[in-house]
Design a protein around this motif. Structure first.
Motif, PDB file in Angstrom:
ATOM      1  N   HIS A  45       0.803  -1.183  -0.085  1.00  0.00           N
ATOM      2  CA  HIS A  45       0.061  -0.086  -0.100  1.00  0.00           C
ATOM      3  C   HIS A  45       0.948   1.140   0.148  1.00  0.00           C
ATOM      4  CE1 HIS A  45      -3.470  -2.677   0.812  1.00  0.00           C
ATOM      5  NE2 HIS A  45      -2.678  -3.261   1.819  1.00  0.00           N
ATOM      6  N   VAL A  46       0.861   2.073  -0.929  1.00  0.00           N
ATOM      7  CA  VAL A  46       1.608   3.020  -1.206  1.00  0.00           C
ATOM      8  C   VAL A  46       0.951   4.379  -1.468  1.00  0.00           C
ATOM      9  CG1 VAL A  46       3.652   4.108  -2.596  1.00  0.00           C
ATOM     10  CG2 VAL A  46       3.231   1.569  -2.376  1.00  0.00           C
ATOM     11  N   ARG A  47       0.983   5.387  -0.368  1.00  0.00           N
ATOM     12  CA  ARG A  47       0.258   6.609  -0.532  1.00  0.00           C
ATOM     13  C   ARG A  47       1.165   7.560  -1.315  1.00  0.00           C
ATOM     14  NH1 ARG A  47      -0.561  11.242   2.702  1.00  0.00           N
ATOM     15  NH2 ARG A  47       0.985  10.294   4.486  1.00  0.00           N
ATOM     16  N   LEU A  48       0.776   7.964  -2.252  1.00  0.00           N
ATOM     17  CA  LEU A  48       1.626   9.144  -3.273  1.00  0.00           C
ATOM     18  C   LEU A  48       1.152  10.519  -3.136  1.00  0.00           C
ATOM     19  CD1 LEU A  48       1.601   6.759  -6.428  1.00  0.00           C
ATOM     20  CD2 LEU A  48       3.330   6.970  -4.840  1.00  0.00           C
ATOM     21  N   GLY A  49       2.082  11.458  -3.568  1.00  0.00           N
ATOM     22  CA  GLY A  49       1.885  12.596  -3.503  1.00  0.00           C
ATOM     23  C   GLY A  49       1.400  13.331  -4.770  1.00  0.00           C
ATOM     24  N   VAL A  50       0.288  12.677  -5.263  1.00  0.00           N
ATOM     25  CA  VAL A  50      -0.287  12.914  -6.659  1.00  0.00           C
ATOM     26  C   VAL A  50      -1.652  13.483  -6.452  1.00  0.00           C
ATOM     27  CG1 VAL A  50       1.206  11.699  -7.856  1.00  0.00           C
ATOM     28  CG2 VAL A  50      -0.748  10.699  -7.150  1.00  0.00           C
ATOM     29  N   ASP A  51      -2.274  14.129  -7.256  1.00  0.00           N
ATOM     30  CA  ASP A  51      -3.779  14.594  -7.407  1.00  0.00           C
ATOM     31  C   ASP A  51      -4.407  13.820  -8.332  1.00  0.00           C
ATOM     32  OD1 ASP A  51      -6.292  15.348  -7.148  1.00  0.00           O
ATOM     33  OD2 ASP A  51      -5.595  17.396  -7.017  1.00  0.00           O
ATOM     34  N   PRO A  52      -4.916  12.374  -7.985  1.00  0.00           N
ATOM     35  CA  PRO A  52      -5.511  11.757  -9.080  1.00  0.00           C
ATOM     36  C   PRO A  52      -6.666  12.431  -9.874  1.00  0.00           C
ATOM     37  CG  PRO A  52      -5.381  10.346  -7.180  1.00  0.00           C
ATOM     38  CD  PRO A  52      -5.138  11.863  -6.715  1.00  0.00           C
ATOM     39  N   ARG A  53      -7.169  13.440  -9.344  1.00  0.00           N
ATOM     40  CA  ARG A  53      -7.958  14.306 -10.117  1.00  0.00           C
ATOM     41  C   ARG A  53      -7.763  15.031 -11.495  1.00  0.00           C
ATOM     42  NH1 ARG A  53     -10.178  18.246  -5.766  1.00  0.00           N
ATOM     43  NH2 ARG A  53      -8.011  18.259  -5.449  1.00  0.00           N
ATOM     44  N   HIS A  54      -6.356  15.053 -11.676  1.00  0.00           N
ATOM     45  CA  HIS A  54      -5.690  15.707 -12.739  1.00  0.00           C
ATOM     46  C   HIS A  54      -5.197  14.844 -13.626  1.00  0.00           C
ATOM     47  CE1 HIS A  54      -6.189  19.552 -11.046  1.00  0.00           C
ATOM     48  NE2 HIS A  54      -5.674  19.359  -9.920  1.00  0.00           N
ATOM     49  N   ALA A  55      -5.543  14.618 -14.950  1.00  0.00           N
ATOM     50  CA  ALA A  55      -5.229  13.460 -15.773  1.00  0.00           C
ATOM     51  C   ALA A  55      -3.788  13.362 -15.974  1.00  0.00           C
ATOM     52  CB  ALA A  55      -5.842  13.816 -17.177  1.00  0.00           C
ATOM     53  N   ASP A  56      -2.869  14.420 -15.620  1.00  0.00           N
ATOM     54  CA  ASP A  56      -1.369  14.360 -15.779  1.00  0.00           C
ATOM     55  C   ASP A  56      -0.584  14.052 -14.566  1.00  0.00           C
ATOM     56  OD1 ASP A  56      -1.762  16.742 -14.487  1.00  0.00           O
ATOM     57  OD2 ASP A  56      -0.611  18.025 -15.580  1.00  0.00           O
ATOM     58  N   GLN A  57      -1.483  13.663 -13.621  1.00  0.00           N
ATOM     59  CA  GLN A  57      -1.037  12.986 -12.406  1.00  0.00           C
ATOM     60  C   GLN A  57      -1.507  11.859 -12.159  1.00  0.00           C
ATOM     61  OE1 GLN A  57      -0.357  15.575  -8.831  1.00  0.00           O
ATOM     62  NE2 GLN A  57      -0.991  17.366 -10.107  1.00  0.00           N
ATOM     63  N   GLN A  58      -1.897  11.233 -13.069  1.00  0.00           N
ATOM     64  CA  GLN A  58      -2.514   9.561 -12.869  1.00  0.00           C
ATOM     65  C   GLN A  58      -1.292   8.715 -12.886  1.00  0.00           C
ATOM     66  OE1 GLN A  58      -5.558   8.159 -12.847  1.00  0.00           O
ATOM     67  NE2 GLN A  58      -6.490  10.027 -12.355  1.00  0.00           N
ATOM     68  N   VAL A  59      -1.382   7.606 -12.160  1.00  0.00           N
ATOM     69  CA  VAL A  59      -0.340   6.416 -12.113  1.00  0.00           C
ATOM     70  C   VAL A  59      -0.991   5.256 -12.173  1.00  0.00           C
ATOM     71  CG1 VAL A  59       1.307   5.520 -10.411  1.00  0.00           C
ATOM     72  CG2 VAL A  59       0.954   7.957 -10.140  1.00  0.00           C
ATOM     73  N   ARG A  60      -0.405   4.853 -13.633  1.00  0.00           N
ATOM     74  CA  ARG A  60      -0.883   3.373 -13.955  1.00  0.00           C
ATOM     75  C   ARG A  60      -0.053   2.860 -14.588  1.00  0.00           C
ATOM     76  NH1 ARG A  60      -6.306   2.631 -17.720  1.00  0.00           N
ATOM     77  NH2 ARG A  60      -6.206   0.315 -17.498  1.00  0.00           N
ATOM     78  N   SER A  61       0.146   1.565 -14.477  1.00  0.00           N
ATOM     79  CA  SER A  61       1.157   0.780 -15.518  1.00  0.00           C
ATOM     80  C   SER A  61       1.312  -0.611 -15.067  1.00  0.00           C
ATOM     81  CB  SER A  61       2.603   1.295 -15.108  1.00  0.00           C
ATOM     82  OG  SER A  61       3.754   1.147 -15.948  1.00  0.00           O
ATOM     83  N   THR A  62       2.326  -1.181 -15.380  1.00  0.00           N
ATOM     84  CA  THR A  62       2.228  -2.723 -15.096  1.00  0.00           C
ATOM     85  C   THR A  62       3.617  -3.287 -14.896  1.00  0.00           C
ATOM     86  OG1 THR A  62       2.902  -3.210 -17.438  1.00  0.00           O
ATOM     87  CG2 THR A  62       0.349  -3.387 -16.810  1.00  0.00           C
ATOM     88  N   VAL A  63       3.803  -4.369 -14.077  1.00  0.00           N
ATOM     89  CA  VAL A  63       4.978  -5.135 -13.863  1.00  0.00           C
ATOM     90  C   VAL A  63       4.946  -6.288 -14.093  1.00  0.00           C
ATOM     91  CG1 VAL A  63       4.596  -4.822 -11.519  1.00  0.00           C
ATOM     92  CG2 VAL A  63       7.046  -4.940 -12.324  1.00  0.00           C
ATOM     93  N   VAL A  64       5.926  -7.247 -14.525  1.00  0.00           N
ATOM     94  CA  VAL A  64       5.768  -8.631 -14.495  1.00  0.00           C
ATOM     95  C   VAL A  64       6.524  -8.897 -13.367  1.00  0.00           C
ATOM     96  CG1 VAL A  64       6.633 -10.734 -15.578  1.00  0.00           C
ATOM     97  CG2 VAL A  64       5.919  -8.692 -17.017  1.00  0.00           C
ATOM     98  N   LEU A  65       6.129  -9.450 -12.313  1.00  0.00           N
ATOM     99  CA  LEU A  65       6.739  -9.919 -11.013  1.00  0.00           C
ATOM    100  C   LEU A  65       7.730 -11.166 -11.395  1.00  0.00           C
ATOM    101  CD1 LEU A  65       3.672  -9.514  -8.598  1.00  0.00           C
ATOM    102  CD2 LEU A  65       5.510  -7.989  -9.004  1.00  0.00           C
TER     103      LEU A  65
END
Length: 235
Positions: A45-65
């Motif tokens: 669980h990671v709390r980030l210093g971003v505002d998801p309401r803004h499109a340019d601050q969205q955090v979304r990606s993938t990783v192969v564990l």
């Protein structure tokens, strides 16, 4: 206030709430805290210093564990023409075109991942209200809208996971099962946290990682020294 179970109170005694643990130490302790009667997942669980309401601050990606998630995902591929055969040869669990779209519209959801070829997105777009809330809507950003079906299916089967920030600015993701050995869990945790760091939006200002915690599905959270963990990932 809800009463805590005897088991939960016993777990609380094992965690120093005033301490920030090292990442490896936190993973080991969270594994020890997974005492439920089923094979719990370990979650980050990671709390980030971003505002998801803004499109340019969205955090979304993938990783192969590196060691997978411990869960075998059933993969649906929506394609047409020769790509249907390619998906079948790649061992996708369900393959089809508009027939699959109609089946999902009818309520079928017996799968955990969906991949679509770009030419089928016009039809797949109708599934947004169904797949979107479940985090399964195909997206080019996560590699699930592609003509390279063999690679996409292989990666998901091998343990590829998607992560995204929620409306509160927090990323929640499982990174393995408590039954995994400690080293594998640690390597998976490093891979996931490293991917979250790499996904930092250019528009994010100030402190990116506000807090980091590791917890079993039914257990107590273990606070991690986020600054030390970032240095560990960079090494």
């Amino acid at each position: 206030m809800a009463k805590r179970s005897k088991r939960y109170r016993a777990l609380l005694e094992k965690v120093d709430k005033n301490k920030l643990y090292g990442l490896r130490e936190a993973v080991a302790l969270a594994k020890e805290l997974a005492t439920a009667k089923f094979d719990e997942s370990l979650e980050m669980h990671v709390r980030l210093g971003v505002d998801p309401r803004h499109a340019d601050q969205q955090v979304r990606s993938t990783v192969v564990l590196p060691h997978g998630t411990g869960i075998t995902k059933r993969v649906v591929v929506i394609a047409s023409g020769e790509k249907i055969k390619e998906a079948q040869e790649a061992d996708a669990d369900f393959v089809g075109g508009d027939d699959i779209v109609q089946k999902i519209e009818g309520g079928w959801l017996d799968f955990e991942a969906v991949i679509a070829t770009p030419d089928m997105m016009k039809s797949v777009g109708r599934l947004g209200r169904i797949l979107g809330p479940r985090g399964m809507m195909p997206s080019a950003k996560t590699g699930t809208v592609t003509f390279d079906l063999a690679t996409a299916v292989k990666e998901i089967k091998a343990g590829k996971v998607e992560f995204r920030v929620d409306k509160f600015g927090i990323v929640h993701n499982a990174f393995g099962k408590a039954s995994f050995d400690e080293e594998k869990l640690y390597e998976n945790a490093k891979a996931l946290f490293g991917a979250i760091l790499k996904a930092k939006p250019a528009a994010a200002k100030g402190q990116y990682v506000k807090s980091l915690a590791i917890a079993p599905t039914m257990g107590v959270g273990v606070k991690v020294d986020a600054a030390a963990a970032q240095k560990e990932i960079a090494e």
